[in-house]
Write a protein that holds these residues in place. Structure first.
Motif, PDB file in Angstrom:
ATOM      1  N   HIS A  22       0.841  -1.204   0.000  1.00 56.39           N
ATOM      2  CA  HIS A  22       0.000   0.000   0.000  1.00 56.39           C
ATOM      3  C   HIS A  22       0.871   1.247   0.000  1.00 56.39           C
ATOM      4  N   HIS A  24       1.367   5.383  -2.131  1.00 57.68           N
ATOM      5  CA  HIS A  24       0.838   6.416  -3.027  1.00 57.68           C
ATOM      6  C   HIS A  24       2.037   7.158  -3.605  1.00 57.68           C
ATOM      7  N   LYS A 126     -10.512  -0.062  -6.031  1.00 54.29           N
ATOM      8  CA  LYS A 126     -10.541   0.449  -4.668  1.00 54.29           C
ATOM      9  C   LYS A 126     -11.889   1.074  -4.332  1.00 54.29           C
ATOM     10  N   HIS A 187      -5.619  -0.592   6.417  1.00 48.34           N
ATOM     11  CA  HIS A 187      -5.586   0.230   7.643  1.00 48.34           C
ATOM     12  C   HIS A 187      -6.203  -0.441   8.863  1.00 48.34           C
ATOM     13  N   ASP A 244       1.832   3.108   3.174  1.00 48.25           N
ATOM     14  CA  ASP A 244       0.780   4.109   3.032  1.00 48.25           C
ATOM     15  C   ASP A 244       1.281   5.541   3.234  1.00 48.25           C
TER      16      ASP A 244
END
Ligand code: ZN
Length: 298
Positions: A22, A24, A126, A187, A244
């Motif tokens: 995970h 970005h 997602k 999460h 993340d």
């Protein structure tokens, strides 16, 4: 034949290698003003640190409408050799402005869009949930994601808010035709409750812990404990780990920290030392190769 769909094309799941489940690389959201990161050179710089720390693949969870840059992900993948899996789909409600066109797009049109993207460069769909509830916008996105899953086989990857509603989300998706084995919940460590995690994992869904380095909330030892507890409960095969880095101030290329490589440079070695290399291999190599793989449907 099961594949992992990367931005550069399909690969054998066995080729995925050590995976940061995970991240970005590009993000711009009205929910986090001033925290956008859209620079391709800096994305490459951060991604290279992750490669240097031993990762071979990364799953980018930035969905539609939030600064996602598929061409940028291609460039990063080519420059660094990282396998990059990109997301279609939508985030939770709070990431879209009141006048965002996605708010008035019906589920079937959203599903069309998701399916078209999954046919090209995206490898996951997602969706997002709010804190202890699903808004109507999110419920529509869930419907569309389930329809896209049915047509493609792609895994449905869910943002949970503070780790809430894991089991309810799995059940809701199951009701929409998505088997738990095709669901990944992100999460979950924001609600560091091993008992609840075990109950959710028992459905067959995959749980993602992606909070290493968030020291102001909890120490990494809390996450290691959760991993140990879940493994002891027999759910080692249901675990994924990610970093993340969803804010500019978490990226060293923008002057922040701890950086995209934190999970591989710091957390993974500690997990190997404290919980063993076999469990680390399951979490970083074997589990991603299973959880992110799918058999494309005609
Ligand atoms: Zn994220």
């Amino acid at each position: 034949m099961r594949i992992v769909r990367t931005v550069l094309g399909d690969i054998d799941p066995a080729e995925l290698g050590p995976c940061d489940a995970h991240e970005h690389l590009f993000l711009d959201t009205p929910a986090q003003p001033g925290e956008e990161f859209l620079d391709r050179d800096r994305a490459m710089e951060e991604a290279q640190t992750l490669v240097d720390a031993g990762a071979r693949s990364l799953v980018d969870w930035t969905p539609l409408g939030l600064g996602r840059d598929l061409d940028g992900l291609v460039l990063v993948s080519r420059a660094t050799g990282l396998h990059v899996v990109a997301a279609t789909g939508l985030h939770r409600d709070a990431h879209y402005t009141a006048d965002d066109p996605f708010r008035v797009t019906p589920a079937d049109a959203l599903a069309e869009r998701f399916v078209a993207e999954l046919a090209e460069r995206c490898g996951i769909v997602k969706v997002g949930a709010s804190y202890h509830r699903l808004t109507p916008f999110e419920a529509t996105a869930f419907e569309a994601a389930a329809a896209a899953h049915e047509r493609t086989g792609a895994p449905v990857c869910v943002h949970t808010q503070h780790g809430t509603m894991g089991l309810a989300i799995v059940e809701r998706l199951a009701g929409l035709g998505v088997p738990p084995v095709s669901v990944i919940l992100a999460h979950v460590d924001r609600n560091p409750d091993a008992g609840e995690h075990a109950e959710t994992a028992a459905t067959g869904a995959t749980l993602q812990l992606d909070g290493p380095g968030r020291t102001k909330y909890w120490p990494d030892s809390t996450i290691l404990r959760l991993v140990a507890d879940l493994a002891e409960a027999g759910h080692a095969e249901r675990l994924l780990l990610g970093g993340d880095t969803g804010r500019r101030n978490m990226l060293r290329a923008y002057g922040g920290g701890p950086g995209l490589d934190y999970v591989f440079a710091h957390f993974k070695p500690r997990l190997e030392r404290e919980l063993g290399r076999e469990l680390a291999h399951a979490i970083f190599v074997a589990n991603p190769a299973r959880a992110f793989a799918w058999e494309p449907r005609a």
